[in-house]
Design an enzyme around this catalytic site. Structure first.
Site, PDB file in Angstrom:
ATOM      1  NE  ARG A  99      43.806  37.801  41.517  1.00  0.00           N
ATOM      2  CZ  ARG A  99      44.574  38.221  40.520  1.00  0.00           C
ATOM      3  NH1 ARG A  99      44.039  38.879  39.513  1.00  0.00           N
ATOM      4  NH2 ARG A  99      45.860  37.977  40.519  1.00  0.00           N
ATOM      5  CB  SER A 136      52.156  46.352  30.088  1.00  0.00           C
ATOM      6  OG  SER A 136      51.429  46.220  28.885  1.00  0.00           O
ATOM      7  N   GLY A 164      48.701  51.886  27.682  1.00  0.00           N
ATOM      8  CA  GLY A 164      47.403  52.217  28.254  1.00  0.00           C
ATOM      9  C   GLY A 164      46.636  50.965  28.653  1.00  0.00           C
ATOM     10  CG  LEU A 201      46.029  47.463  25.573  1.00  0.00           C
ATOM     11  CD1 LEU A 201      46.853  46.337  24.966  1.00  0.00           C
ATOM     12  CD2 LEU A 201      46.042  48.685  24.661  1.00  0.00           C
ATOM     13  N   GLY A 251      37.894  43.389  36.348  1.00  0.00           N
ATOM     14  CA  GLY A 251      39.023  44.229  35.966  1.00  0.00           C
ATOM     15  C   GLY A 251      39.745  44.889  37.126  1.00  0.00           C
ATOM     16  CD  GLU A 252      40.014  44.414  43.348  1.00  0.00           C
ATOM     17  OE1 GLU A 252      40.709  44.632  44.360  1.00  0.00           O
ATOM     18  OE2 GLU A 252      38.953  43.745  43.381  1.00  0.00           O
TER      19      GLU A 252
END
Length: 304
Positions: free
Chosen positions: A52, A66, A71, A73, A94-95
């Site tokens: 990506r 959010s 935090g 999550l 998780g980028e």
């Protein structure tokens, strides 16, 4: 061999049995949960090789809002990179969360440190993005090509790892035959994947781009593009041989036969009639492995 894991069965199946912090075998999910750690956000870097490349800024700001309230999550998946005496953590998955956390002003984020091969890292990044539908069509095609070219996987193996059909992987990679300017129009959502696939019927790269601009400017539908590309192809063919008149009833039969052969061979098949009695059958392939597989199918039929 690590690369034989069931990568197409979901991200949960990818959690390795050995976190980097410990050589002890980790056999269940609870043990992996205990391997979570809070790491300074400044010690985490994105993976330059992850599929990506484009991130929606508005969506990132929504996620950042959010994160300010709740935090992060879901932990980031990272692996440790040694750099002399120093080290840092490179993101496996998780980028988007990492970018949003930086916008939210967080100093630390939860991570799970994983010990994976380069191939597994590429596969996990690809699978996570596909499952979240985060990749644009060109990013997805480039990721498949990377697995094929750099890790010597066959299309069947790539398809198995990402839980896609081999035909879907093949059709995705066909988009890389488009002119780079047309590919960028797909990335920028100026063209849909359907438009792009139809434009592949034009082989000249400059003509592809000119026609793609026309598609965008005139807001042509995919069906309109298919008709126009077919008309352009027929005009080109008529310069060589006058197009034969084919019985309309045969055209419907040919269309059905093409679909049947496509399902059997797993690739695009075109029936090109010369008249109502003869013609030729064109079978497309997109790599040497693809050609070998098709030849193998015919050989197995001949020996039956």
């Amino acid at each position: 061999m690590a690369a034989k894991k069931g990568l197409g069965k979901g991200l949960d199946s990818l959690i390795p049995s050995k976190p980097i912090e410990s050589a002890k075998e980790v056999s269940d999910q609870n043990a992996v949960e205990n391997a979570k750690a809070m790491v300074s956000i400044d010690k985490i870097e994105p993976n330059a090789e992850q599929p990506r490349k484009a991130f929606d800024e508005d969506a990132l700001m929504e996620l950042a809002d959010s994160i300010k309230q709740h935090g992060v999550l879901s932990p980031l998946w990272v692996h440790e990179v040694k750099n002399g005496k120093d080290s840092y953590y490179e993101i496996i998955a998780g980028e988007r969360r990492w970018r949003a956390a930086k916008k939210a002003g967080l100093k630390e984020v939860p991570v799970i440190v994983m010990n994976l091969s380069e191939q597994e890292i590429v596969e996990i990044s690809l699978i996570e993005n596909i499952q979240r539908e985060d990749l644009n069509p060109i990013e997805e095609a480039l990721a498949y090509k990377k697995l094929l070219d750099e890790f010597n996987l066959k299309q069947d193996e790539v398809a198995e790892r990402v839980s896609k059909s081999r035909t879907a992987v093949t059709n995705s990679m066909r988009l890389l035959k488009l002119d780079e300017r047309v590919q960028q129009m797909v990335i920028d959502e100026m063209l849909s994947t359907g438009h792009a696939r139809a434009i592949l019927g034009i082989t000249d790269k400059d003509k592809q781009y000119d026609f793609a601009q026309r598609v965008f400017d005139e807001k042509l539908s995919v069906r309109d593009v298919e008709k126009e590309v077919k008309r352009l192809q027929n005009e080109k063919d008529s310069d060589k041989v006058k197009e034969p008149k084919i019985d309309p009833r045969l055209e419907a039969i040919y269309a059905e036969l093409q679909e049947q052969m496509k399902k059997t061979l797993g690739t695009k098949v075109t029936i090109v009639p010369k008249d109502n009695k003869k013609g030729r059958v064109e079978i497309e392939y997109y790599s040497q492995d693809e050609l070998d597989r098709i030849v193998g199918l015919f050989q197995s039929i001949r020996h039956e």
